[in-house]
Design a protein around this motif. Sequence first.
Motif, PDB file in Angstrom:
ATOM      1  N   SER A  27       0.914  -1.247  -0.054  1.00 26.33           N
ATOM      2  CA  SER A  27       0.049  -0.046   0.043  1.00 26.33           C
ATOM      3  C   SER A  27       0.670   1.268   0.065  1.00 26.33           C
ATOM      4  O   SER A  27       1.568   1.595   1.273  1.00 26.33           O
ATOM      5  N   SER A  62      -0.740   5.815  -6.750  1.00 28.21           N
ATOM      6  CA  SER A  62      -1.094   4.989  -5.911  1.00 28.21           C
ATOM      7  C   SER A  62      -1.107   3.449  -6.133  1.00 28.21           C
ATOM      8  O   SER A  62      -1.448   3.264  -7.320  1.00 28.21           O
ATOM      9  N   GLN A  64      -2.027  -0.357  -4.481  1.00 29.63           N
ATOM     10  CA  GLN A  64      -2.433  -1.233  -3.330  1.00 29.63           C
ATOM     11  C   GLN A  64      -2.887  -2.634  -3.690  1.00 29.63           C
ATOM     12  O   GLN A  64      -3.598  -2.876  -4.673  1.00 29.63           O
ATOM     13  N   TYR A 169      -9.908   4.601  -5.731  1.00 29.39           N
ATOM     14  CA  TYR A 169      -8.818   3.395  -6.033  1.00 29.39           C
ATOM     15  C   TYR A 169      -9.032   3.010  -7.546  1.00 29.39           C
ATOM     16  O   TYR A 169     -10.295   2.865  -8.002  1.00 29.39           O
TER      17      TYR A 169
END
Length: 471
Positions: A27, A62, A64, A169
């Motif tokens: 993450s 980002s 994850q 996300y």
Amino acid sequence: MKVSFLVLISFLLLIHTPAFGQRVSLSVREATLEHVLDEISSQTNSLFLYKDNLIKNIKVLSFQVKNAQLTHVLDKLCQQYGLDYRIIAGTITIFNKETPLDGTSSNQKKVLTAHGKVVSDPGNIPMVGVTVKNADRSLSTMTDSAGHFTITGIHGDKISFQHIGYVTYILVLGIDNMDEVLLNNSVQTLSEVVVTGYGDLNREEYSGSVTVMTSEDIADRPISSFEHVFGGKVPGLVVSSSGQPGDIAEVRLRGFGSMSSSNQPLYVIDGIIFDQDNTSGHSNAVSSPMAMINPADIANITVLKDAASASLYGSQGANGVIVITTKQGIPSNRMRFGLSAQSGVSNIFSAVKPEFVTAEQYKELWTEGQMHRLIQAQGGDFKQNLDNLYHNKLGYFLDGLNYYQWHKLAQQDFNNYYALQKPDGTYYDYDFWGDDADKLPNTDWFDEITRTAKFQQYNLSMTGGSTNLKY
């Protein structure tokens, strides 16, 4: 020989197999791709090979994954950044992705349907009403009461998950695992707060002319008095002072409103109107009470400039209002300490430094003025006599002397006026226009009385409190 060959094959398989079966949890936000690969390497004990210029400038905004297979993680990374990889004996080589001949593979043309569940992190609580959107196909849906969703698309489409208060996300269809999607809380920065006479408002909610300065704005500036923090920060505000330590600074927020009364703005500190009268008790040694405020103790400053803002404080706010809120302790079972230190040097800005004449320039100017004084003493039309001498320096005579002879008299007066004294009280017979010209002092007194100033400033604070007391 057969036995040796089988042993070698078995050994290679033992090395090669774990790379495909290992799992990774990551993450990260706003990290470099190199940092992400290092993290994967530390979790899987894999060795990555790549050219520095290949991934050096790639930023991962980002990324994850949770307990995902290594190959799935690598597929996802390489898909996003146009890369490819190869695993040989535990070594992972990263290289530029080769473009297929027809531009699209058969896998990328397949229509896929993704089923999954969206939960919050932390807590793993099913999230209702999360918008699941296929931006590439203009398709969208929402999660049900149990957090489940279903969405279709083509292999490689980007699927976004959006919800108010959570970080958006994005996953790739056909590559990322969407069985369980975790959304993290989004930390939002609070808006600037405007402190008025009636309470506190968000900056966006206040329609008046106002400037807000926070403690971060003040901490970045090496100042001894808080008035000087306004320079270049508050439009239309002018600050001037004599430079004497503790002197009252002249602050003009709304120009000059009166020829006799004070034009200083009204200061309100923690809700109390502050008097700016001289506290020294002597008119020749002015001391400002505002100088007692440590800039490090200020939490924020609100400058109210327009008439509507000033009307909150009546006629006292006619010249504008400066509202200061000091730092407050936080109720806690322990004391908190803060230490800040500043050091540096300070110079006078070259643009404001006066430019002085040299000894040679001064000598010429003084002598010219003295010659004019001697000519004026002769009487008659001074301007006409002066014009005649300058236009005909050899041929025009005034009282029997031409221009050069008058100038010689003025030079002698200069030698007499600036004659240097001997220890016994007599004077040297110097000719500053001849061989003794270098004996005239050529001192820049501004440089003599000023210097590069070094400064150091330290602030130690202790804060804390309880339900009944804050300090």
